[in-house]
Design a protein around this motif. Structure first.
Motif, PDB file in Angstrom:
ATOM      1  N   GLN A 106       0.815  -1.210   0.000  1.00 43.99           N
ATOM      2  CA  GLN A 106       0.000   0.000   0.000  1.00 43.99           C
ATOM      3  C   GLN A 106       0.856   1.270   0.000  1.00 43.99           C
ATOM      4  O   GLN A 106       0.455   2.291  -0.561  1.00 43.99           O
ATOM      5  N   THR A 107       2.019   1.205   0.604  1.00 45.80           N
ATOM      6  CA  THR A 107       2.928   2.346   0.560  1.00 45.80           C
ATOM      7  C   THR A 107       3.400   2.610  -0.862  1.00 45.80           C
ATOM      8  O   THR A 107       3.445   3.759  -1.317  1.00 45.80           O
ATOM      9  N   ILE A 108       3.739   1.543  -1.573  1.00 46.86           N
ATOM     10  CA  ILE A 108       4.176   1.680  -2.968  1.00 46.86           C
ATOM     11  C   ILE A 108       3.047   2.244  -3.826  1.00 46.86           C
ATOM     12  O   ILE A 108       3.277   3.062  -4.721  1.00 46.86           O
ATOM     13  N   ILE A 109       1.819   1.824  -3.564  1.00 44.76           N
ATOM     14  CA  ILE A 109       0.668   2.305  -4.330  1.00 44.76           C
ATOM     15  C   ILE A 109       0.436   3.793  -4.096  1.00 44.76           C
ATOM     16  O   ILE A 109       0.160   4.554  -5.029  1.00 44.76           O
ATOM     17  N   ALA A 110       0.545   4.235  -2.844  1.00 45.48           N
ATOM     18  CA  ALA A 110       0.220   5.621  -2.494  1.00 45.48           C
ATOM     19  C   ALA A 110       1.363   6.590  -2.754  1.00 45.48           C
ATOM     20  O   ALA A 110       1.121   7.790  -2.953  1.00 45.48           O
ATOM     21  N   LEU A 111       2.592   6.114  -2.751  1.00 47.83           N
ATOM     22  CA  LEU A 111       3.754   7.000  -2.840  1.00 47.83           C
ATOM     23  C   LEU A 111       3.754   7.896  -4.087  1.00 47.83           C
ATOM     24  O   LEU A 111       3.957   9.111  -3.968  1.00 47.83           O
ATOM     25  N   PRO A 112       3.539   7.355  -5.296  1.00 52.61           N
ATOM     26  CA  PRO A 112       3.537   8.240  -6.472  1.00 52.61           C
ATOM     27  C   PRO A 112       2.451   9.306  -6.403  1.00 52.61           C
ATOM     28  O   PRO A 112       2.633  10.421  -6.903  1.00 52.61           O
ATOM     29  N   LEU A 113       1.326   8.962  -5.792  1.00 50.18           N
ATOM     30  CA  LEU A 113       0.231   9.919  -5.662  1.00 50.18           C
ATOM     31  C   LEU A 113       0.633  11.092  -4.764  1.00 50.18           C
ATOM     32  O   LEU A 113       0.379  12.258  -5.091  1.00 50.18           O
ATOM     33  N   VAL A 114       1.269  10.783  -3.651  1.00 51.16           N
ATOM     34  CA  VAL A 114       1.728  11.844  -2.743  1.00 51.16           C
ATOM     35  C   VAL A 114       2.776  12.712  -3.421  1.00 51.16           C
ATOM     36  O   VAL A 114       2.723  13.949  -3.360  1.00 51.16           O
ATOM     37  N   ILE A 115       3.726  12.084  -4.096  1.00 52.10           N
ATOM     38  CA  ILE A 115       4.786  12.834  -4.774  1.00 52.10           C
ATOM     39  C   ILE A 115       4.200  13.734  -5.861  1.00 52.10           C
ATOM     40  O   ILE A 115       4.519  14.918  -5.950  1.00 52.10           O
ATOM     41  N   GLY A 116       3.325  13.166  -6.697  1.00 52.08           N
ATOM     42  CA  GLY A 116       2.781  13.922  -7.817  1.00 52.08           C
ATOM     43  C   GLY A 116       1.931  15.100  -7.387  1.00 52.08           C
ATOM     44  O   GLY A 116       2.083  16.217  -7.911  1.00 52.08           O
ATOM     45  N   LEU A 117       1.033  14.893  -6.435  1.00 54.52           N
ATOM     46  CA  LEU A 117       0.157  15.977  -5.986  1.00 54.52           C
ATOM     47  C   LEU A 117       0.924  17.027  -5.183  1.00 54.52           C
ATOM     48  O   LEU A 117       0.616  18.222  -5.261  1.00 54.52           O
ATOM     49  N   THR A 118       1.922  16.599  -4.421  1.00 53.82           N
ATOM     50  CA  THR A 118       2.760  17.562  -3.704  1.00 53.82           C
ATOM     51  C   THR A 118       3.564  18.405  -4.674  1.00 53.82           C
ATOM     52  O   THR A 118       3.671  19.638  -4.524  1.00 53.82           O
ATOM     53  N   MET A 119       4.120  17.771  -5.687  1.00 49.51           N
ATOM     54  CA  MET A 119       4.876  18.487  -6.711  1.00 49.51           C
ATOM     55  C   MET A 119       3.994  19.525  -7.404  1.00 49.51           C
ATOM     56  O   MET A 119       4.412  20.664  -7.631  1.00 49.51           O
ATOM     57  N   ALA A 120       2.757  19.134  -7.731  1.00 49.22           N
ATOM     58  CA  ALA A 120       1.838  20.060  -8.396  1.00 49.22           C
ATOM     59  C   ALA A 120       1.482  21.236  -7.494  1.00 49.22           C
ATOM     60  O   ALA A 120       1.415  22.387  -7.944  1.00 49.22           O
TER      61      ALA A 120
END
Length: 212
Positions: free
Chosen positions: A86-100
């Motif tokens: 679940q960490t692997i699944i959520a990690l790109p989402l956190v990175i992408g939305l934080t970057m935006a």
């Protein structure tokens, strides 16, 4: 009760890990305009944001299986394996939305802060404070992705009663048994937990804004 407790333990642990890892990376990417191979990195990141959870589950399963590189850890069919997936699944989402969120700040903000004598660390904290609602949205989206996950956790957790059975896998099990009333009750509990988590995040954002 044990299922609810295990669900909270796994989802909150996954959320904490993905947030601690994802926020700094996303903030760094959002504040860096010139980066070698940025387009390739963004493509990989956006692919990760839409990565099918069952693929992640399969990857973690192979990684933690007896013949896999991390098989000696014996994490397969344990809550730890579910947290990893679940960490692997959520990690790109956190990175992408934080970057935006960080990248959407006014381009002159950082220049003004540094002109006023702010250090790099102080500049970063100020930018993060200005984008706190976007950061909270990233965390909320990650929690929603985590708490709704079924395929990956069933692959690596096995849906073992009193050990790796969480609310989502219990709903699937009860539905297959034809116990729709129990499945709906579990679904209501899951919705209640999600509502409570989002309420806490929203209250934290409002409180932080009022304090400033």
């Amino acid at each position: 009760r044990a299922t609810v407790t295990l669900t909270l333990r796994i989802t909150l642990s996954s959320l904490a890990l993905s947030t601690l890892l994802g926020l700094p990376v996303g903030a760094a990417l959002g504040m860096t305009s010139r980066l070698p191979s940025r387009r390739l990195l963004m493509t990989a990141l956006y692919t990760g944001m839409g990565l099918p959870p069952v693929v992640v589950g399969l990857f973690v399963f192979v990684l933690l299986s007896r013949s896999g590189p991390l098989g000696e850890l014996r994490w397969l069919f344990t809550p730890t394996a579910m947290i990893c997936a679940q960490t692997i699944i959520a990690l790109p989402l956190v990175i992408g939305l934080t970057m935006a969120a960080v990248g959407s700040t006014h381009p002159e903000l950082r220049t003004q802060l540094r002109a006023l004598g702010a250090t790099r660390w102080q500049t970063t904290l100020t930018v993060l404070a200005e984008t706190r609602m976007g950061l909270l949205a990233a965390i909320a989206a990650a929690y929603g992705r985590i708490v709704a996950e079924v395929g990956a956790v069933m692959l690596v957790g096995g849906n073992i009663d009193m050990k790796t059975r969480v609310l989502t896998t219990s709903i699937v099990l009860e539905t297959r048994r034809g116990a729709f009333g129990m499945a709906l009750a579990l679904g209501l509990i899951l919705l209640t937990l999600t509502f409570a988590a989002n309420s806490i995040l929203l209250r934290f954002g409002n409180w932080n804004g009022q304090r400033r």
